[in-house]
Design an enzyme around this catalytic site. Structure first.
Site, PDB file in Angstrom:
ATOM      1  CE  LYS A  65      13.103  52.330  19.891  1.00 14.50           C
ATOM      2  NZ  LYS A  65      11.945  52.956  20.564  1.00 14.50           N
ATOM      3  CB  SER A  96      11.775  56.548  19.187  1.00 11.72           C
ATOM      4  OG  SER A  96      11.440  55.568  20.159  1.00 11.72           O
ATOM      5  CB  SER A 139       8.412  55.163  20.924  1.00 12.24           C
ATOM      6  OG  SER A 139       8.815  56.503  21.044  1.00 12.24           O
TER       7      SER A 139
END
Length: 473
Positions: free
Chosen positions: A82, A157, A181
């Protein structure tokens, strides 16, 4: 070298082949990179692909393994991470405009640990801007698409991580979780996601969203893959004062699949209210599959859950707005509209509101601790709704239009407020989209939820189905 159809295989399948030198890290990395580049135009999972560096790292891994220096399960495994996790000398944008040129001069602790384990990094994957959203519909870099249905959100996310693992453009990934997330995109993309106990994994070198709620954790194809990844990244870190110095379990070794006499708690009043009827049916059937293997079910009451949404929202809004306060004063127009509104909202709660939320949090921890005196784990839906259309702020709940964000984080926040470990495992399909079952455990009880997740996974809830882009790889 002819393709061995390595794309879409789990780490637990690939690792023994790499160790026995039947598959080379180079050929695996080349296949993953080629597939990532071929599917990127449709999925938009990556911020940047490190093609040359990945091949170089794969060659190094191959050489080490050839010389008898096999480092373990993730040696030679290609994975993207990420884009809020710092990687030395690489751009880490947080998928934002403000940090579009930010380059860290050090590795996040989790990256250093993965490098030490011999991971091959394929690049940085997309996220909702500053990790403050659940759609991954990014105004600066475009929407990430759900590989099961390109019109649907992948969740956020960590939507880039979820989509990349699901479509096979990354063998595994790391996500972060502040209000779901990791678990939201894992459920939406039909993969496994683990938010481990707060303090179990270092957040040093990971850009924060809300200091006291943030977690870093595995997003993988299988439960064993998640256990193996946690094994690498877990542990005390003097650079992160929130980490706890407790021994790291043998997570992979403790996966036996034996759930005989496991007591599963079910909290009906919160976790099975206002849930999509098909999702509820799938999750209850999933619990039954564990019962069929010898587990028992017991109802529990966690009264403070009714205040959890409010407490989570006050805490996350306040902490996130404090982090971005300066930029909100000097360059508010550089934020995406959706998160700018949230940062503005975060300026509104008073100190009284914030401290009352922490009292709710304290009581919630107490209530969960009491529940775990009677049960080993808790089981519930990961999400009460299915992923909705990209660009839509509303979701469908049994024929009613409901607010997307409120509903998608409803079953997530308690895990962040309490810091307790929570695992999302796929439990079937509704309308062609994956559905997740969430398992929660007591503090540092990752081994128990991983083992239960594995036992359930062995019933093949996804029936070997794969997204079309992976089937046709």
């Amino acid at each position: 070298m002819l393709s061995k159809n390595l794309v879409g295989k789990a780490v637990e399948e690939l690792a023994p082949l790499i160790e026995k030198k039947e598959v080379s890290p180079v050929e695996l990395t080349e296949e993953i990179l080629n597939h990532a580049e071929a599917t990127e135009g449709k999925i938009n999972a990556y911020m940047e692909i490190y093609h040359e560096d990945a091949i170089k790292d794969a060659k190094k891994a191959e050489e080490e393994i050839a010389n008898g220096n096999y480092r373990g399960m993730y040696h030679g495994i290609p994975m993207g991470i990420k884009d809020n996790v710092y990687f030395k000398d690489k751009v880490t944008t947080m998928s934002s405009k403000i940090h579009k040129d930010f380059v860290s001069d050090y590795d996040a602790t989790v990256v250093a640990k993965l490098k030490n384990a011999g991971v091959v990094f394929t690049g940085k994957v997309s996220m909702h801007e500053y990790a403050w959203g659940i759609t991954n519909n990014n105004p600066h870099y475009g929407a990430v698409k759900n590989p099961w249905n390109l019109e649907k959100i992948p969740g956020g996310s960590s939507g880039g991580s979820g989509a990349a693992v699901a479509v096979g453009s990354s063998v595994a990934s790391l996500g972060t979780d502040t209000a779901g997330s990791i678990r939201i995109p894992s459920s939406a993309n039909g993969i496994v996601g683990l938010k481990q106990t707060f303090g179990r994994v270092s957040k040093y070198g990971v850009y924060p969203l809300a200091w006291s709620l943030d977690h870093v954790g595995p997003m993988t194809r299988t439960v064993k893959d998640a256990a193996g990844l946690l094994q690498i990244i877990a542990g005390f870190d003097p650079n992160d004062p929130t980490t706890v110095d407790v021994p790291v379990d043998d997570y992979v070794g403790k996966i036996t699949g034996d759930v005989k006499d496991l007591v599963i708690g079910v909290e009906e009043d919160y976790y099975f209210k206002e849930v999509d009827s098909e999702i509820e049916k799938l999750v209850r059937a999933g619990i039954q599959k564990l019962v069929d293997q010898g587990a028992k079910v017991q109802e529990v009451k966690i009264p403070t859950l009714k205040y959890a949404e409010w407490a989570e929202l006050i805490t996350s809004l306040s902490e996130a707005s404090a982090i971005h306060h300066s930029d909100m004063l000097t360059r508010p127009d550089d934020f995406g509209h959706d998160i700018r509104m949230l940062f503005e909202l975060g300026e509104l709660p008073s100190a009284v509101d914030f401290l009352q939320a922490q009292q709710v949090r304290r009581q919630l921890k107490h209530d969960f601790r009491r529940a775990f005196e009677h049960v080993d784990i808790l089981a519930m839906p990961t999400l009460p709704i299915l992923p909705n259309d990209i660009g839509d702020d509303w979701a469908d709940l049994n024929g009613k239009k409901v607010d997307l964000i409120d509903n998608i984080i409803r079953f997530m926040g308690p895990g962040n407020l309490t810091g307790l470990p929570a695992l999302s495992v796929p439990c079937g399909f509704s309308q062609g989209l994956p559905v997740g079952m969430q398992l929660m455990g007591p503090a540092f009880g990752e081994a128990a939820i991983l083992n239960a997740g594995y036992a359930f996974e062995q019933t093949n809830p996804l029936e070997n189905r794969k997204p079309d882009l992976l089937v046709n790889a």
